[in-house]
Design an enzyme around this catalytic site. Structure first.
Site, mmCIF file in Angstrom:
data_model
loop_
_atom_site.group_PDB
_atom_site.id
_atom_site.type_symbol
_atom_site.label_atom_id
_atom_site.label_comp_id
_atom_site.label_asym_id
_atom_site.label_seq_id
_atom_site.Cartn_x
_atom_site.Cartn_y
_atom_site.Cartn_z
ATOM 1 N N ARG A 150 55.622 103.897 -62.141
ATOM 2 C CA ARG A 150 54.332 104.530 -62.390
ATOM 3 C C ARG A 150 53.238 103.562 -62.814
ATOM 4 N NH1 ARG A 150 52.214 108.755 -66.990
ATOM 5 N NH2 ARG A 150 50.521 109.639 -65.752
ATOM 6 N N LEU A 151 52.084 103.719 -62.178
ATOM 7 C CA LEU A 151 50.827 103.148 -62.656
ATOM 8 C C LEU A 151 50.025 104.332 -63.176
ATOM 9 C CD1 LEU A 151 48.842 100.760 -62.923
ATOM 10 C CD2 LEU A 151 48.014 101.314 -60.633
ATOM 11 N N ALA A 152 49.900 104.452 -64.479
ATOM 12 C CA ALA A 152 49.305 105.642 -65.090
ATOM 13 C C ALA A 152 47.789 105.640 -64.925
ATOM 14 C CB ALA A 152 49.674 105.708 -66.565
ATOM 15 N N ASP A 169 47.798 115.483 -61.830
ATOM 16 C CA ASP A 169 47.792 115.979 -60.458
ATOM 17 C C ASP A 169 49.215 116.065 -59.917
ATOM 18 O OD1 ASP A 169 48.091 113.218 -60.416
ATOM 19 O OD2 ASP A 169 46.822 112.904 -58.656
ATOM 20 N N CYS A 171 51.514 104.540 -57.682
ATOM 21 C CA CYS A 171 52.900 104.326 -58.037
ATOM 22 C C CYS A 171 53.694 103.815 -56.846
ATOM 23 C CB CYS A 171 53.521 105.641 -58.523
ATOM 24 S SG CYS A 171 52.533 106.487 -59.780
ATOM 25 N N SER A 188 36.332 101.160 -52.994
ATOM 26 C CA SER A 188 36.124 100.191 -51.922
ATOM 27 C C SER A 188 35.346 100.824 -50.773
ATOM 28 C CB SER A 188 37.487 99.691 -51.410
ATOM 29 O OG SER A 188 37.358 99.002 -50.186
ATOM 30 N N GLY A 189 34.632 99.985 -50.036
ATOM 31 C CA GLY A 189 33.905 100.450 -48.853
ATOM 32 C C GLY A 189 34.721 100.342 -47.579
ATOM 33 N N GLY A 228 50.112 108.195 -55.497
ATOM 34 C CA GLY A 228 48.770 108.429 -54.988
ATOM 35 C C GLY A 228 47.911 109.247 -55.931
ATOM 36 N N GLU A 229 46.849 109.771 -55.350
ATOM 37 C CA GLU A 229 45.906 110.601 -56.096
ATOM 38 C C GLU A 229 45.515 111.798 -55.238
ATOM 39 O OE1 GLU A 229 45.226 109.960 -59.140
ATOM 40 O OE2 GLU A 229 45.773 107.841 -59.320
#
Length: 612
Positions: free
Chosen positions: A50-52, A102, A2, A376-377, A78-79
């Site tokens: 928001r990006l859900a 979360d 978000c 991603s690495g 974030g997460e």
């Protein structure tokens, strides 16, 4: 994922100032295309885009806890990957939950543990909590700085946002840049907290900022520490593997489609292989990128000895992913619309790595058509010692940032076309030296550590606190510009802390780069990828790209009102253009042209005032 924004002012009632907070929040629409929200009280206004990703219906923000005497409200980006464990613990403390998100776990963690709650979070996040009980704002950023967070102190409070543009959208803030700000733009030093724009700062990774009527204070809740490593090599390899498995499994949690970014190198292949075997995840999607002309006929150069595509295909077959190859047209890199989108995403001139910014933007735009979350690495090279400068004795001995030593600096040099008087006035070497000395003073000391190991600890710390931030910023801005969440398992703080304290002799035990990571994932990957020499992110080899850069620089030189013109050595710039087509690609000139072009676009688009 978000975008967040906010305004605290103890000197006025901002509860009715909807236009200001809406304008700030709207600048972050790309970060959160799914929903928006605002919340106000007499001295605070919070915004959210928001990006859900998790609990699509229940995770709306800003989120308020109504049961306390005065409301406590959260706006969160974030997460948090350990939210399930925290939720169980909080239920044990008597908390009840209205959602599966979360976000609510973060809010209730603050209610349970106060500002120390940040120490319990595992994830990538930037958040703001307004506590109405004591009228205090708390800003928090994750340990590695994966998610950005900027703030601008005012006489009676603070303005903040996920990106500078949110703060700049407030009518009291202008885009002013002083000498130190311009030095940060022109050199690859990435000073923690520095935000380029005068009066603006970044919340430092692993820190929180608290704002109350008493003023603004900063607190550190996490930093790299030096501890003795007592595990033998076998135990160390197993521990790295266990941490990676746990981290990837945690980061696979999503209520929307999830994928992996696959280059065919060790780092992305290891993450993809671990993700593909995660129980219950289904068949993993993977994406690779290259340029159309490279696919037709790859030409090895000084840093890329082989094309990515064959290795990515091999790994995809080996672990059975649903693989998609995205081929970019070099002509798109010069598209005015693409360049405008990149600049709008960064708020700064993205000069270093040249075409990598627009190509990464185009890659993420293509991936977003299929998925919302990607693994991603990124950051494995900084953590495990993958860059050439870790293995170059000259770079290790150098009394400066290793990526700015001979052999590496050509990727980050962009001063050649600037006015000599300006360059002398800015004294970039002096500024770099001061920032380097400052960075060294932060490196934790392990008593009795041998000198060679001590120096490699310094090298690791410099990469993990300075260089990696430039890559994480690029990844965040380009992905969020299209509403794609990119997760970085190698930034899990438990893994970072463990590997940072692993002796260099173990990290390079077989005499190669990233020995520890290679050994920890050897059973997951085909031999060709395990033995492959590190290859950086692809750049275009199309001569038309250089031609386009030269054309744009020529237009700038013809325009007497071009914003960057007063900063350039015009005669030197003309001399570069007089060289034959192709000459600039074999020297530092291409980077200098990129710098001039991006500076011009930035100064004009953001109406920047330089206070030099």
């Amino acid at each position: 994922m978000c975008g967040i924004a906010g305004w605290v002012d103890f000197g006025r009632d901002v509860s009715a100032r909807h236009e200001e907070i809406r304008n700030m929040t709207d600048t972050l629409a790309c970060r959160g295309p799914d929903a928006e929200g605002m919340w106000t009280a007499p001295h605070v206004a919070l915004g959210h885009r928001r990006l859900a990703i998790i609990d699509l219906d229940g995770g709306r923000q800003p989120m308020t806890e109504h049961s306390v005497r005065e409301r406590v409200t959260l706006t969160f980006c974030g997460e948090v990957y350990n939210f399930s464990e925290l939720r169980t613990e909080l239920i044990g403390h008597g908390h009840t939950f209205r959602t599966r998100s979360d976000t609510e776990v973060v809010l209730r963690s603050y209610l349970q543990w106060g500002p120390s709650f940040a120490e319990r979070l595992n994830g990538m996040f930037a958040l703001a909590i307004w506590d109405g009980r004591n009228e205090e704002l708390t800003l928090v950023r994750d340990r590695m700085g994966v998610k950005p967070l900027y703030y601008f102190p005012t006489p009676d409070g603070v303005l903040f946002g996920s990106e500078p543009k949110a703060v700049l959208a407030h009518p009291t803030v202008s885009a002013r840049v002083d000498s130190d700000g311009l030095r940060e733009v022109l050199d690859m030093v990435k000073t923690p907290e520095a935000a380029v724009y005068s009066g603006m700062y970044e919340v430092r990774p692993g820190h929180l900022v608290r704002v109350s009527r008493k003023g603004l204070t900063k607190h550190r809740y996490w930093a790299l520490e030096a501890r003795e490593h007592t595990d033998d090599l076998g135990t160390t390899i197993r521990t790295v593997r266990e941490l990676l498995e746990d981290t990837v499994q945690r980061q696979m949690v999503s209520d929307v489609p999830l994928s992996s970014l696959l280059s065919g190198g060790l780092d992305s292949s290891a993450i993809t292989a671990l993700a593909a075997r995660t129980p219950g995840s289904g068949r993993l999607r993977s994406f690779s990128v290259d340029f159309a002309e490279a696919a037709a006929g790859f030409r090895p150069d000084a840093v890329r000895g082989s094309a990515d595509a064959p290795y990515a295909r091999e790994l995809a077959r080996y672990v059975d992913t649903d693989h998609t190859e995205i081929l970019l047209d070099s002509g798109e890199l010069l598209s005015p619309a693409v360049r405008a989108a990149v600049l709008r995403a960064t708020d700064l001139p993205p000069a270093y790595w040249g075409d990598m910014w627009p190509s990464l933007y185009l890659l993420f735009k293509a991936v977003k058509q299929h998925t919302t979350v990607a693994l991603s690495g990124e950051s494995a090279d900084e953590l495990f010692g993958g860059y050439r400068w870790f293995h170059n004795p000259g770079a290790v001995r150098a009394d400066t940032f290793p990526w700015l030593t001979s052999g590496s600096a050509r990727y980050f040099g962009g001063l050649q076309l600037l006015d000599r008087g300006l360059v002398e006035k800015l004294d970039i070497p002096g500024y770099r030296r001061a920032r380097y000395d400052e960075a060294l003073r932060e490196v934790p000391v392990l008593p009795g550590e041998e000198a060679g190991e001590r120096r490699m600890r310094e090298m690791s710390h410099l990469n993990l606190t300075r260089f990696v931030q430039t890559l994480l910023d690029r990844k965040d801005r380009m992905s969020m510009a299209v509403g794609l969440e990119v997760r970085v398992p190698f930034c899990d703080h438990r893994l970072v802390d463990y590997v940072f304290n692993t002796p260099w002799a173990m990290k390079a035990f077989d005499g190669r780069e990233k020995s520890l990571l290679r050994a920890a994932t050897a059973d997951l990957l085909p031999a060709s990828i395990l033995e492959r020499v590190k290859t950086p992110y692809p750049t275009t080899q199309d001569p038309a790209y250089e031609s386009g850069l030269r054309t744009e620089l020529a237009e700038i030189l013809r325009d007497g009102n071009a914003p960057v013109r007063s900063l350039l050595d015009v005669e030197k710039a003309r001399a570069v253009l007089d060289r034959p087509q192709g000459a600039t690609s074999r020297s530092y000139d291409r980077g200098s042209i990129e710098m001039a072009i991006w500076l011009n676009r930035w100064l004009g688009s953001y109406d920047v005032t330089l206070d030099l």
